[in-house]
Motif scaffolding. Structure first.
Motif, PDB file in Angstrom:
ATOM      1  N   LEU A 171       0.819  -1.299  -0.040  1.00  0.00           N
ATOM      2  CA  LEU A 171      -0.010  -0.015   0.057  1.00  0.00           C
ATOM      3  C   LEU A 171       1.023   1.371  -0.029  1.00  0.00           C
ATOM      4  CD1 LEU A 171      -2.369  -1.450   2.565  1.00  0.00           C
ATOM      5  CD2 LEU A 171      -3.017  -0.622   0.378  1.00  0.00           C
ATOM      6  N   ARG A 172       0.521   2.323  -0.885  1.00  0.00           N
ATOM      7  CA  ARG A 172       1.354   3.453  -0.881  1.00  0.00           C
ATOM      8  C   ARG A 172       1.000   4.279   0.001  1.00  0.00           C
ATOM      9  NH1 ARG A 172       4.616   3.830  -5.594  1.00  0.00           N
ATOM     10  NH2 ARG A 172       4.449   2.473  -7.148  1.00  0.00           N
ATOM     11  N   THR A 173       1.599   4.775   0.838  1.00  0.00           N
ATOM     12  CA  THR A 173       1.411   5.862   1.954  1.00  0.00           C
ATOM     13  C   THR A 173       1.474   7.282   1.365  1.00  0.00           C
ATOM     14  OG1 THR A 173       3.778   6.044   3.182  1.00  0.00           O
ATOM     15  CG2 THR A 173       2.027   4.238   3.676  1.00  0.00           C
ATOM     16  N   ASP A 174       1.279   8.125   2.059  1.00  0.00           N
ATOM     17  CA  ASP A 174       1.755   9.692   1.714  1.00  0.00           C
ATOM     18  C   ASP A 174       2.926   9.870   2.792  1.00  0.00           C
ATOM     19  OD1 ASP A 174       0.658  10.323   4.294  1.00  0.00           O
ATOM     20  OD2 ASP A 174      -1.160  11.282   3.414  1.00  0.00           O
ATOM     21  N   ARG A 175       3.333  11.007   2.722  1.00  0.00           N
ATOM     22  CA  ARG A 175       4.523  11.318   3.717  1.00  0.00           C
ATOM     23  C   ARG A 175       4.160  11.200   5.102  1.00  0.00           C
ATOM     24  NH1 ARG A 175       8.708  14.170   1.819  1.00  0.00           N
ATOM     25  NH2 ARG A 175       9.608  13.447   3.934  1.00  0.00           N
ATOM     26  N   LEU A 176       3.026  11.342   5.443  1.00  0.00           N
ATOM     27  CA  LEU A 176       2.474  11.190   6.889  1.00  0.00           C
ATOM     28  C   LEU A 176       2.298   9.805   7.410  1.00  0.00           C
ATOM     29  CD1 LEU A 176      -0.341  14.291   6.739  1.00  0.00           C
ATOM     30  CD2 LEU A 176       2.249  14.215   7.452  1.00  0.00           C
ATOM     31  N   LEU A 177       2.556   8.671   6.591  1.00  0.00           N
ATOM     32  CA  LEU A 177       2.515   7.473   6.696  1.00  0.00           C
ATOM     33  C   LEU A 177       0.944   7.062   6.708  1.00  0.00           C
ATOM     34  CD1 LEU A 177       5.069   6.871   9.095  1.00  0.00           C
ATOM     35  CD2 LEU A 177       5.339   6.637   6.697  1.00  0.00           C
ATOM     36  N   GLN A 178       0.177   7.771   6.043  1.00  0.00           N
ATOM     37  CA  GLN A 178      -1.360   7.559   5.962  1.00  0.00           C
ATOM     38  C   GLN A 178      -1.747   6.909   4.556  1.00  0.00           C
ATOM     39  OE1 GLN A 178      -3.240  11.454   7.670  1.00  0.00           O
ATOM     40  NE2 GLN A 178      -4.669   9.876   8.333  1.00  0.00           N
ATOM     41  N   ILE A 179      -2.906   6.182   4.453  1.00  0.00           N
ATOM     42  CA  ILE A 179      -3.289   5.646   3.402  1.00  0.00           C
ATOM     43  C   ILE A 179      -4.807   5.994   3.010  1.00  0.00           C
ATOM     44  CG2 ILE A 179      -1.705   3.758   3.020  1.00  0.00           C
ATOM     45  CD1 ILE A 179      -4.022   2.159   4.216  1.00  0.00           C
ATOM     46  N   ALA A 180      -5.379   6.495   4.086  1.00  0.00           N
ATOM     47  CA  ALA A 180      -6.832   7.018   4.162  1.00  0.00           C
ATOM     48  C   ALA A 180      -6.966   7.588   5.373  1.00  0.00           C
ATOM     49  CB  ALA A 180      -7.781   6.044   4.085  1.00  0.00           C
ATOM     50  N   PRO A 181      -8.209   8.666   5.455  1.00  0.00           N
ATOM     51  CA  PRO A 181      -8.467   9.284   6.762  1.00  0.00           C
ATOM     52  C   PRO A 181      -8.344   8.288   7.733  1.00  0.00           C
ATOM     53  CG  PRO A 181      -9.804  10.109   4.955  1.00  0.00           C
ATOM     54  CD  PRO A 181      -9.060   8.736   4.307  1.00  0.00           C
ATOM     55  N   ASN A 182      -7.726   8.680   8.993  1.00  0.00           N
ATOM     56  CA  ASN A 182      -7.674   7.802  10.241  1.00  0.00           C
ATOM     57  C   ASN A 182      -6.942   6.569   9.986  1.00  0.00           C
ATOM     58  OD1 ASN A 182      -8.652  10.162  11.475  1.00  0.00           O
ATOM     59  ND2 ASN A 182     -10.740   9.457  11.186  1.00  0.00           N
ATOM     60  N   ILE A 183      -6.260   6.206   8.939  1.00  0.00           N
ATOM     61  CA  ILE A 183      -5.553   5.122   8.723  1.00  0.00           C
ATOM     62  C   ILE A 183      -4.143   5.159   8.248  1.00  0.00           C
ATOM     63  CG2 ILE A 183      -5.649   2.883   7.521  1.00  0.00           C
ATOM     64  CD1 ILE A 183      -8.677   3.158   6.815  1.00  0.00           C
ATOM     65  N   TRP A 184      -3.254   4.456   9.157  1.00  0.00           N
ATOM     66  CA  TRP A 184      -1.901   4.568   8.773  1.00  0.00           C
ATOM     67  C   TRP A 184      -1.487   3.270   8.348  1.00  0.00           C
ATOM     68  CZ3 TRP A 184      -4.529   7.448  12.045  1.00  0.00           C
ATOM     69  CH2 TRP A 184      -4.412   8.791  12.090  1.00  0.00           C
ATOM     70  N   CYS A 185      -0.179   3.161   7.613  1.00  0.00           N
ATOM     71  CA  CYS A 185       0.322   2.015   7.253  1.00  0.00           C
ATOM     72  C   CYS A 185       1.706   1.972   7.318  1.00  0.00           C
ATOM     73  CB  CYS A 185      -0.410   1.537   5.829  1.00  0.00           C
ATOM     74  SG  CYS A 185       0.330  -0.186   5.482  1.00  0.00           S
ATOM     75  N   GLY A 186       2.390   0.827   7.652  1.00  0.00           N
ATOM     76  CA  GLY A 186       3.833   1.007   7.818  1.00  0.00           C
ATOM     77  C   GLY A 186       4.423  -0.517   7.665  1.00  0.00           C
ATOM     78  N   GLY A 187       5.749  -0.741   7.739  1.00  0.00           N
ATOM     79  CA  GLY A 187       6.369  -2.031   8.029  1.00  0.00           C
ATOM     80  C   GLY A 187       6.298  -2.656   6.435  1.00  0.00           C
ATOM     81  N   ASP A 188       6.395  -4.004   6.457  1.00  0.00           N
ATOM     82  CA  ASP A 188       6.422  -4.613   5.148  1.00  0.00           C
ATOM     83  C   ASP A 188       5.130  -4.439   4.273  1.00  0.00           C
ATOM     84  OD1 ASP A 188       8.607  -5.723   6.348  1.00  0.00           O
ATOM     85  OD2 ASP A 188       7.901  -7.816   6.729  1.00  0.00           O
TER      86      ASP A 188
END
Length: 405
Positions: A284-301
């Motif tokens: 999943l591509r995040t933005d520079r804030l590590l978000q993928i959608a409102p109130n949803i963050w994603c990271g790691g593998d």
């Protein structure tokens, strides 16, 4: 998952490095203002830093397992796997390990679902190869290795003995190299009584093994492999796996009773997020804030994270730890109505171990090997072990093993 006394509901998918450090950072910032729930099938976090030490026999398999209750104290643990996200309702449907389902509500969601080994691309690898990512997998491999080494040699044919005492590791990345050397060290301790036939073969699709390291350290990695008797077949690919051996793409047959999959990985797709942008890996591509959608963050593998340089974050544990801490702080800012910060964290470097006193380390652009690298690696992994009680247990395990030796 209901709101308690107006507290904010934070749902963590996965119990890996990302979720643990997001929990830690957010708890430090907001404490009792947050209700945490973590979704993971196992009751422990598998700490991959000790995989080599467990496979070589320096530590028991239990050294890898930090109980989730210790790693994320105060979080409710739901044993299961996330099956679907409803972004409008802010819910996640979870299939529980007991066969039931549960719907969890969230105010803030952290997606740390990780990756799984891409074993489906090779015939028979799913059924017959050992994998190391999930909790308990390393222990299963250790049990297999010890069973093969303990098999009475006089009751086996020469072909059976050759297969029992041969291990094939598929994958020439850093994980495959560390795994092959550690297994060779374990097998070398059983060199008496005909076990001099023991052989570990690393099969790599490219001659450039351990590509995560700079060229200078790759040369040292090859030296460690030679010193431990690991044979390298490259370039080559495993095209099929059977109970008694593997077939390579050039037609060669390697007899073995033990195959380890250290192949590429794929992120776990999650319905409800599958309409969001992904990279070539499916992350999943995040933005520079590590978000993928409102109130949803994603990271790691599971994530593809842009850096200021225009590149994307490397996929490894150190970066996941940094991302988790950043996500935790950004959620705290969102809760407080403050502006989130763009991700600027940088990893110190990358390291690999090859037994006591032997390691390589690339840190701050500089390369180290030998005892200084090994000591730095040990201190780093000890510090970042998710549970302090588990660190104390590991230190006791080391003292007991060395005392017994």
């Amino acid at each position: 998952m209901t709101r308690t006394h107006g507290r904010h509901r934070v749902l963590l998918l996965g119990a890996g490095y990302l979720s643990i450090w997001a929990h830690r950072a957010l708890k430090r910032k907001l404490g009792r203002e947050v209700d945490f729930t973590v979704v993971a099938p196992a009751d422990a976090h598998a700490f991959h830093g000790w995989t080599g030490e467990v496979l070589s026999g320096e530590l028991p398999p239990q050294a890898q397992l930090s109980p989730i209750a210790e790693a994320m104290p105060g979080a409710r643990h739901v044993r299961g796997l996330a099956q679907r996200v409803d972004r409008d309702a802010q819910t996640v449907e979870v299939s529980l390990t007991d066969g039931a389902t549960e719907t969890l509500h969230y105010d803030y969601l952290v997606v740390g679902t990780g990756q799984y080994e891409n074993v489906d691309s090779v015939e028979g690898m799913q059924e017959h190869a050992f994998r190391l990512r999930a909790a308990g997998r390393t222990e299963a491999l250790v049990t297999q290795l010890d069973r093969c080494l303990a098999e009475p040699l006089e009751s086996s044919s020469p072909e059976q003995r050759k297969a029992l005492l041969s291990v094939v590791v598929a994958g020439g990345g850093l994980a495959g190299v560390e795994t092959s050397v550690a297994i060779a060290q374990r097998m070398s301790r059983a060199a008496a009584g005909g076990h001099e036939l023991a052989k570990v073969v690393l099969v790599s699709a490219t001659e450039h093994i351990a590509r995560e390291l700079p060229p200078k350290l790759r040369a040292h990695v090859r030296k460690e492999m030679r010193a431990n008797g690991v044979a390298l077949i490259a370039p080559a690919r495993v095209v099929s796996v059977a109970p008694d051996g593997v077939k390579l793409d050039d037609g060669r047959w390697l007899p073995t009773a033990t195959v380890v999959a250290a192949v590429g990985h794929r992120p776990r797709p999650l319905p409800g997020l599958d309409d969001l942008p992904v990279d070539s890996r499916g992350a999943l591509r995040t933005d520079r804030l590590l978000q993928i959608a409102p109130n949803i963050w994603c990271g790691g593998d599971a994530a593809s994270i842009p850096l200021a340089s225009g590149q994307t974050c490397p996929v490894d544990a150190a970066w996941a730890i940094g991302q988790g801490s950043w996500i935790g702080r950004n959620i705290a800012r969102a809760v407080q109505g403050r502006t989130q910060r763009e991700f600027t964290w940088k990893s110190v470097g990358v390291t690999a171990g090859f037994g006591r006193g032997h390691a390589v380390l690339e840190a701050w652009g500089m390369s180290f090997h030998g005892r200084p690298a090994w000591l730095s690696r040990a201190l780093f992994f000890g510090y970042y072990l998710p549970s302090r009680p588990q660190l104390r247990r590991v230190l006791r395990m080391l003292r007991n093993r060395r005392g017994a030796g």
